[in-house]
Design an enzyme around this catalytic site. Sequence first.
Site, mmCIF file in Angstrom:
data_model
loop_
_atom_site.group_PDB
_atom_site.id
_atom_site.type_symbol
_atom_site.label_atom_id
_atom_site.label_comp_id
_atom_site.label_asym_id
_atom_site.label_seq_id
_atom_site.Cartn_x
_atom_site.Cartn_y
_atom_site.Cartn_z
ATOM 1 C CG HIS A 235 5.480 12.719 45.107
ATOM 2 N ND1 HIS A 235 6.605 12.578 45.877
ATOM 3 C CD2 HIS A 235 4.716 11.622 45.346
ATOM 4 C CE1 HIS A 235 6.538 11.443 46.548
ATOM 5 N NE2 HIS A 235 5.394 10.847 46.252
ATOM 6 N NE ARG A 236 7.520 19.031 39.896
ATOM 7 C CZ ARG A 236 7.343 20.082 39.090
ATOM 8 N NH1 ARG A 236 7.905 20.083 37.886
ATOM 9 N NH2 ARG A 236 6.617 21.114 39.477
#
Length: 414
Positions: free
Chosen positions: A387-388
Amino acid sequence: MATLLRMPEVAANATHATLAAWSKKEGEPIAVGDCLAEVETDKAIVEISADGAGVMGQWLVPAGQEVEVGAPIAVLLAAGEAAADVQALLQAAGAVATAPAAEAAPAVSGTPAPAAAAAPAVASASGDRLRASPLARRLAALRGVDLSRLQGSGPGGRIVRIDVERAQAVAPAPAPVAAPPAAAPAGASAFTEVPHSNMRRTIARRLAESKSTIPHFYLTVECRMERLLALRAEINAAASRKISVNDFIVRAVAVALREVPQANVGWTEAAMRQYAQADVAVAVSTDTGLITPIVRAADRKTLSQISAEIADLAARARAGQLRPEEYQGGSFSVSNLGMHGVGAFSAIINPPQAAILAVGASQHKPVVENGELQVGTVMACTLSVDHRAIDGALAAQWLAAFQRAIEAPLSMLI
């Protein structure tokens, strides 16, 4: 002249490697380019080749032992040299920290015991410190020889290995009495401990690092497979090379990465890596663990090229013959357990990549088509995402592009 063969740095930033097997026996002649030994890295078996001609003088490390990079593992002799030249070289170079294969002490957990620290400094009866090589001290400790009673034959009266061996031959030490085996706790199951290979240790470390530091999220889609399976059957009926479903999947992944390049990225603490091509890593199971050889620029290759490359990489991966550049890197990974009958699963991201696609088996399921209930062939695919680096909407966009390529397979061949 006699030379030391040292453990090379067979993989980038490696500090240790395991000497898997010797290819040349002691006393056997060596020609330029001959394989001297096989070294196991965390991913493959690498051959150490001879730079010059000579004779294998003496092994310093037994097969199966882990060795520090740069440590001596053997003595190579030039033509006409003898065993005395081996000892002279070892004493001159101080390369006696590792015992020869025939004399090495059993290692614990696959790691060599440091010989220099294995035996304390020995003093004579008069209190003077005895001069003895580290190997002589280790052998004396292992074989119960009192160094203070020996007369050294080395330079300056130094006690060397041959002195310990002669002393033992004259008055062998009594065999130690083995301690009785410890009784297993009541109700405990019998087991055998198998030491971890370098590959298994690396896999464990990287997976634990990935799962504990990367914020995973997961998206799942079900792809209709009827058109792809029909096209595959038509191709295989006429082609000399049989195309697998996995070949189509790798091609579809590459096409989707080309269509949605924002998903072809990797995360580092300093910056986002934006890859210029789709380098797709394909998970391959081997006897020693999982390895992911890479199909480079899969978005620029035909289906038949991808198929041939995957077959070659997988065969050499199972034989431990991959070169480091063939399994290091990659921008995206595919893990397919469909051939094992697994319906669906979630895979762990291989950092610094930002995504991996887990592919299940094609299964017959009830589907609704044009308002009617039918039986369809469906394949579940789960995308694990960092998700980064990739947001949910972008991940969904990529997964939709992949689904379109699978369900309209002719489009990915154009």
